[in-house]
Design a protein around this motif. Structure first.
Motif, mmCIF file in Angstrom:
data_model
loop_
_atom_site.group_PDB
_atom_site.id
_atom_site.type_symbol
_atom_site.label_atom_id
_atom_site.label_comp_id
_atom_site.label_asym_id
_atom_site.label_seq_id
_atom_site.Cartn_x
_atom_site.Cartn_y
_atom_site.Cartn_z
ATOM 1 N N ALA A 295 7.385 -8.904 -12.881
ATOM 2 C CA ALA A 295 7.178 -10.263 -13.510
ATOM 3 C C ALA A 295 8.281 -11.172 -13.325
ATOM 4 O O ALA A 295 8.225 -12.133 -13.155
ATOM 5 N N VAL A 296 9.485 -10.623 -13.648
ATOM 6 C CA VAL A 296 10.801 -11.544 -13.655
ATOM 7 C C VAL A 296 10.965 -12.045 -12.120
ATOM 8 O O VAL A 296 11.121 -13.235 -12.083
ATOM 9 N N ARG A 297 10.711 -11.394 -11.220
ATOM 10 C CA ARG A 297 10.837 -11.651 -9.969
ATOM 11 C C ARG A 297 9.922 -12.949 -9.549
ATOM 12 O O ARG A 297 10.266 -13.852 -8.894
ATOM 13 N N LEU A 298 8.528 -12.587 -10.090
ATOM 14 C CA LEU A 298 7.553 -13.744 -9.786
ATOM 15 C C LEU A 298 7.822 -14.916 -10.718
ATOM 16 O O LEU A 298 7.788 -16.134 -10.005
ATOM 17 N N VAL A 299 8.399 -14.750 -11.665
ATOM 18 C CA VAL A 299 8.535 -15.995 -12.589
ATOM 19 C C VAL A 299 9.746 -16.801 -11.855
ATOM 20 O O VAL A 299 9.808 -18.165 -11.737
ATOM 21 N N PHE A 300 10.935 -15.975 -11.397
ATOM 22 C CA PHE A 300 11.835 -16.884 -10.907
ATOM 23 C C PHE A 300 11.560 -17.494 -9.815
ATOM 24 O O PHE A 300 11.926 -18.749 -9.255
ATOM 25 N N SER A 301 10.727 -16.798 -8.855
ATOM 26 C CA SER A 301 10.270 -17.450 -7.678
ATOM 27 C C SER A 301 9.296 -18.624 -7.711
ATOM 28 O O SER A 301 9.670 -19.668 -7.188
ATOM 29 N N ALA B 28 7.666 -12.726 -3.268
ATOM 30 C CA ALA B 28 8.322 -12.131 -4.291
ATOM 31 C C ALA B 28 7.547 -10.987 -4.772
ATOM 32 O O ALA B 28 8.265 -10.057 -5.508
ATOM 33 N N LEU B 29 6.193 -10.857 -4.791
ATOM 34 C CA LEU B 29 5.621 -9.777 -5.291
ATOM 35 C C LEU B 29 6.110 -8.544 -4.459
ATOM 36 O O LEU B 29 6.308 -7.437 -5.164
ATOM 37 N N TYR B 30 6.094 -8.475 -3.254
ATOM 38 C CA TYR B 30 6.489 -7.352 -2.334
ATOM 39 C C TYR B 30 7.799 -7.123 -2.708
ATOM 40 O O TYR B 30 8.184 -5.729 -2.858
ATOM 41 N N ARG C 27 6.583 -3.789 7.069
ATOM 42 C CA ARG C 27 7.125 -5.010 6.544
ATOM 43 C C ARG C 27 5.971 -5.950 6.878
ATOM 44 O O ARG C 27 6.236 -6.728 7.886
ATOM 45 N N PRO C 28 4.807 -5.767 6.272
ATOM 46 C CA PRO C 28 3.722 -7.010 6.668
ATOM 47 C C PRO C 28 4.142 -8.241 6.610
ATOM 48 O O PRO C 28 4.913 -8.833 5.550
ATOM 49 N N GLY C 29 3.673 -9.007 7.407
ATOM 50 C CA GLY C 29 4.027 -10.296 7.650
ATOM 51 C C GLY C 29 3.804 -11.173 6.477
ATOM 52 O O GLY C 29 2.596 -11.101 5.699
ATOM 53 N N VAL C 30 4.683 -12.153 6.156
ATOM 54 C CA VAL C 30 4.342 -13.239 5.080
ATOM 55 C C VAL C 30 3.972 -14.520 5.584
ATOM 56 O O VAL C 30 3.203 -15.343 5.168
ATOM 57 N N VAL C 31 4.800 -14.662 6.683
ATOM 58 C CA VAL C 31 4.618 -16.058 7.338
ATOM 59 C C VAL C 31 4.201 -15.827 8.635
ATOM 60 O O VAL C 31 5.116 -15.279 9.628
ATOM 61 N N PRO C 32 3.034 -15.953 9.244
ATOM 62 C CA PRO C 32 1.695 -16.242 8.370
ATOM 63 C C PRO C 32 1.370 -14.925 7.563
ATOM 64 O O PRO C 32 1.506 -13.930 7.868
ATOM 65 N N LEU C 33 0.495 -15.293 6.529
ATOM 66 C CA LEU C 33 0.152 -14.433 5.826
ATOM 67 C C LEU C 33 -1.030 -13.560 6.460
ATOM 68 O O LEU C 33 -1.855 -14.066 7.123
ATOM 69 N N THR C 34 -0.616 -12.131 6.197
ATOM 70 C CA THR C 34 -1.734 -11.358 6.737
ATOM 71 C C THR C 34 -1.765 -10.134 5.858
ATOM 72 O O THR C 34 -0.971 -9.902 4.978
ATOM 73 N N LEU D 62 0.799 -1.138 -0.017
ATOM 74 C CA LEU D 62 0.144 -0.052 0.176
ATOM 75 C C LEU D 62 0.876 1.132 -0.027
ATOM 76 O O LEU D 62 0.768 2.252 -0.702
ATOM 77 N N LEU D 63 1.903 1.269 0.841
ATOM 78 C CA LEU D 63 2.824 2.462 0.993
ATOM 79 C C LEU D 63 3.686 2.339 -0.517
ATOM 80 O O LEU D 63 3.535 3.639 -0.831
ATOM 81 N N LEU D 64 4.058 1.512 -1.177
ATOM 82 C CA LEU D 64 4.752 1.414 -2.252
ATOM 83 C C LEU D 64 3.791 2.139 -3.335
ATOM 84 O O LEU D 64 4.240 2.929 -4.056
ATOM 85 N N GLY D 65 2.630 1.617 -3.477
ATOM 86 C CA GLY D 65 1.677 1.989 -4.279
ATOM 87 C C GLY D 65 1.394 3.571 -4.176
ATOM 88 O O GLY D 65 1.521 4.433 -5.080
#
Lengths: 381, 577
Positions: A86-92, A134-136, A339-346, A48-51
């Protein structure tokens, strides 16, 4: 003097004036603003902040960019940003990720690898957590790029050169002239393709590229020789006579300074030299700077209408720095929100104060001079 | 100010020296015009003054060139930069920065002038050259004439004592050229600047020259003297001088004003002779080459199941070669053409005139289909150019672009011809036959780059004509041509028009229009502002009238050739001296 007349006078003073050469913002101000936003972006992965940062940069570009050729690069930077995500997602997806996850989305066939390649994985399980991570990550990088693109389209890159120290100026001009090579070649290709059409040949295809290629390179070479001749005839590279002592001091200072910088950096990075590292680095930097300053004496150049740092320029630069400072401070006090949590997803939430701080970056859209409307570009054709 | 002592220049791999035995002195504050046919070394001579020859171009210079007491052998171009300002033929290759104001300041920055001096001179120069409106514009967005003025301005700001200009007005429309020349004259008169200038368009510049330096032939000794004396010998001469020589005026007039004063009796002699009307357009019609049998689809085409398209029905032969109705063209935000209606009959020659950026080139590119119309319609030989594939379009219309070199890819003239034959689907050898006709004496193995400007134009014309297009378009064909090459071009175009080709010329060259055109169309701001027979349109306009018309106004004589024929007819013993 009554209050009403004071307010009446204040209002036009607050309105942004029309941009002319005289009140143009220094390129440095725009770069400071953009680097401030970029620093802020590097401190957070909250989408949200990046956007919000991208939105702020985009709004300012839309409000204050000119019609000049270099101002059209913003779209290209946005496209590069999307490509990075896109590249980051594909690699992941294909290479996996160390992020542990509990929400598998799908499983790709895994390529069996020998033992020595342990830790490397191709294919396999893809989890929601790793994709979100990867998206973040990609979004952060893309935002950095878009901020740089904003500076590039708001400030003429050639004018940034005017802030280089005299000793480096000529190198800078050479770089800029080299950079104009690319657009000229694009124009050449377009011209030769239309010429092909005049001879009744198709304008696409590999054959066309091969046939056009040689004339284009030939033309580019001829033009660069012509520009070099013109620069030479107009005094590029004239040097002043300096006493030999000054020249020798310059060499000693520059070389010694650079050595000091190298040694200092090594000291800082090595485990046990940190005590000497910092002072050595600083002394080296100072010596190198002095060398550059002295070297500038050999150059006879003067500067025509260097950009002035007025109130508006300081406001633009300060707004960028403020955004960066606020984000760094927020990162120290409330790291979880940035840095919103990724594990667990929030679900990420928009932290109120950092978001308000990012909005400070909109200030240039109000205070920077407004570029004039492109009504006089009729003779473009 | 400038001294050449026994100067010879020889380039590597060229048999004879380009310049030899040049011995001359140009005094301070004079405007010296360098004239001569193409390829006699005018550019080399100019380059030797600024030191670019031989420091930059290579080659061997013997003898000594001194400028303001500095020897160019020991001083590099950059050390002469405060003394000599140089503008080459192509202004685009001259620019270092990207906005007008920075460009004007660049030379002064290199010389290290004080900031307040730079500021004052930039403002003065902006006013002097009428560039104040453009000061913040990126150079890439300027028109040709504006670029030329910026290039001249950028060398004026360091206040050089010597100004060297290579064809400064060739690319300009008549009005812009006069602006530039007025500026040069002001520099010479008010600041005592020495100007050395080469120019093919003598009719524009010869009256401003204090002295003329004639290079009669490659390697021949130069002649320098008062303009009237040198013009009497010169193989290249403007119409006003040609008329003076025809009638036998002595001294020769150099300006229209001088000639008008002398022409009282000539006007009387011609009083009862009617100026000949331009002969009507030829009745012939050029049949385009038949379309070649549709090529068999390639392997990929067959794989994809493509079938050869059925041959389109031959459109009916129309009375007009070109029919344009209410044409409008926009480039981005710029309306380049607006409501243009025009038709051209076969065999007719139309000159398209107007200032730089008026939309002439856009109109030509629309006719070949490179630009699509935004509104209105364009029909060339019954086809819509932008919707017709290029292979079919070449047989309807041929365009020789401003830079004929763009059309040439191959490395020999012979290969170029073979390619043109196969492009057009013409029988082998038809292009070569045209080349031999237009460009006699050029062997097959010459590289197109080694041809002179005029020869290259003739080669491009031959390539375009190979497909026998009924409509021929030429964009600024006389740029860089000397009078001899121009006369050859006029002859070629007359023959083509006689054979039934419709010809449209976009040109600034009023003399060319007067020689060739049946009709003149003047564009301004993308609109047609005048369209009528050459005599009527051109004689009434101060900017577009040829010199002969100005001298003999109000009678409508256009060219020296017309006057010669009339005089010979009235006095069978030949022109009275």
């Amino acid at each position: 003097m009554t209050r009403s007349t004071g307010a009446a006078r204040l209002r036009p003073a607050l309105r942004a004036p029309e941009a002319t050469r005289g009140n143009a913002l220094p390129a440095g101000a725009w770069w400071l603003w953009a680097l401030g936003l970029a620093t802020a972006a590097s401190r957070t992965t909250n989408p949200l902040l990046l956007g919000l940062l991208v939105g702020v940069a985009g709004y300012v570009v839309a409000a204050r960019r000119t019609d000049a050729p270099w101002a059209r690069s913003y779209g290209a930077f946005i496209r590069i940003g999307l490509f990075v995500i896109a590249v980051r997602l594909v690699f992941s997806v294909f290479l996996g990720s160390p992020v542990p996850g509990t929400h598998p989305l799908f499983t790709l066939p895994e390529v069996p690898l020998p033992d020595w390649a342990q830790g490397v994985r191709i294919g396999g399980r893809v989890t929601a957590e790793q994709l979100v991570f990867a998206l973040y990550d990609g979004a952060k990088l893309a935002t950095l790029l878009i901020c740089v693109g904003a500076a590039n389209s708001l400030a003429n890159p050639a004018r940034l050169l005017k802030s280089l120290p005299g000793a480096l100026y000529e190198v800078g001009v050479a770089v800029v002239v080299a950079m104009t090579f690319a657009p000229n070649m694009v124009a050449d290709v377009a011209r030769l393709r239309t010429a092909r059409r005049l001879r009744g040949r198709p304008t696409g295809g590999i054959g066309a590229v091969l046939q056009i290629g040689l004339p284009v390179l030939e033309g580019a070479l001829e033009r660069s020789v012509a520009v070099a001749a013109s620069m030479d005839a107009r005094g590029y590279g004239r040097t002043a006579q300096v006493p030999p002592a000054v020249r020798r001091t310059t060499h000693v200072l520059t070389l010694g300074g650079l050595l000091g910088v190298c040694a200092g950096t090594y000291g800082l990075l090595a485990a046990q030299g940190a005590v000497h590292g910092l002072p050595l680095l600083l002394v080296g930097l100072a010596a190198a700077m002095a060398g550059l300053g002295l070297g500038g004496r050999r150059s006879v150049r003067t500067r025509y209408r260097p950009d002035r740092w007025g109130v508006r320029a300081w406001l633009v630069a300060a707004s960028g720095v403020a955004v960066a400072a606020a984000m760094i401070w927020a990162g120290a006090t409330d790291p979880d929100a940035l840095r919103p949590g990724v594990v667990p997803l929030t679900a990420p939430v928009l932290p109120l104060w950092p978001a308000a701080a990012v909005l400070v970056g909109l200030l240039p859209a109000a205070v920077a001079p407004v570029p004039s409307s492109p009504s006089d570009s009729k003779e473009l054709a | 100010m400038i001294r050449f002592e026994q100067v010879s220049v020889r380039y590597e791999g060229v048999g004879r020296p380009t310049l030899s035995g040049i011995d001359l002195t140009v005094p301070e504050g004079e405007l010296v015009l360098v004239v001569g046919p193409s390829g006699v070394g005018k550019s080399t001579l100019l380059g030797a003054v600024s030191g670019l020859v031989p420091h930059f171009t290579g080659g061997t210079l013997t003898g000594r060139v001194t400028v303001g007491g500095r020897d160019t052998r020991t001083h590099k171009p950059r050390e002469l930069a405060d003394l000599v300002g140089t503008v080459g033929q192509d202004p685009l290759a001259h620019f270092v920065t990207d906005t007008v104001e920075d460009e004007l300041a660049y030379g002064m920055e290199s010389l290290g002038l004080a900031p307040d001096v730079m500021r004052r001179r930039v403002e003065e120069t902006l006013d002097l050259l009428g560039l104040a409106e453009l000061r913040d514009r990126p150079i890439a967005t300027l028109s040709g004439g504006q670029r030329q003025r910026v290039a001249i301005g950028s060398v004026l700001t360091p206040h050089p004592k010597v100004l060297v200009l290579d064809e400064p007005t060739s690319a300009l429309d008549p009005a812009a050229a006069e602006d530039v020349l007025a500026v040069l004259q002001r520099l010479v008169h008010d600041l005592g600047t020495t100007v050395l200038m080469a120019e093919h368009r003598l009719e524009r510049v010869v009256q401003y020259a204090d002295q003329v330096l004639l290079l009669p032939a490659p390697g021949a000794a130069p002649v320098m003297g008062a303009p009237a004396d040198v013009m009497a010998l010169s193989p290249v001469r403007p119409p006003v001088v040609a008329l003076g020589r025809l009638v036998g005026w002595d001294p020769l007039p150099l300006s229209v004003r001088d000639a008008r004063r002398r022409a009282v009796d000539l006007r009387e002699r011609l009083a009862d002779v009617e100026p000949p009307a331009r002969e009507a357009p030829a009745d012939a019609v050029v049949a385009p080459l038949p379309a070649p049998a549709a090529a068999r689809p390639g392997f990929l085409g067959r794989l994809l199941g493509r079938r050869p398209a059925p041959a389109p029905e031959r459109p009916p032969v129309l009375d007009a070669a070109v029919r344009i109705e209410g044409l409008g063209v926009r480039h981005g935000r710029v309306q380049a053409l607006r409501g243009v209606t025009l038709s051209v009959a076969p065999g007719e020659t139309v000159a398209l005139m107007g200032r730089n950026g008026a939309g002439k080139s856009t109109l030509l590119t629309t006719l070949v289909g490179m630009t699509g119309p935004t509104t209105g319609s364009v029909l060339v030989g019954g086809l819509h150019p932008s919707r017709t594939p290029p292979r079919d379009m070449v047989r309807r219309v041929g365009l020789v672009p401003q830079e004929p070199r763009d059309l040439l890819y191959a490395d020999t003239v012979g290969a170029e011809c073979a390619a043109a034959d196969s492009d057009a689907g013409a029988p082998a050898g038809s292009c070569r036959a045209l080349v031999s006709e237009l460009l006699p004496g050029v062997p097959d193995d010459v590289h197109p780059r080694d041809l002179s400007e005029g020869q290259r134009l003739a080669l491009a014309l031959a390539l375009v004509l190979t497909a026998r297009p009924p409509l021929l378009l030429l964009d600024e064909p006389t740029r860089g041509l000397d009078y001899a090459a121009k006369a050859r071009l006029v002859g070629v175009l007359r023959r083509l028009a006689g054979a039934g080709h419709a010809i449209i010329l976009a040109t600034h060259d009023v003399e060319l229009a007067a020689e060739l055109a049946h009709r003149v169309v003047i564009l301004a701001d993308g609109e047609v502002v005048a369209d009528g027979p050459t005599r009527e349109v051109v004689v009434s306009s101060p900017a577009f009238a040829p010199q002969t018309a100005k001298i003999l106004a109000p009678r409508q004589w256009l060219t020296v050739g017309q006057v010669r024929t009339a005089l010979e007819a009235s006095a069978p013993g030949g022109p009275a001296a």
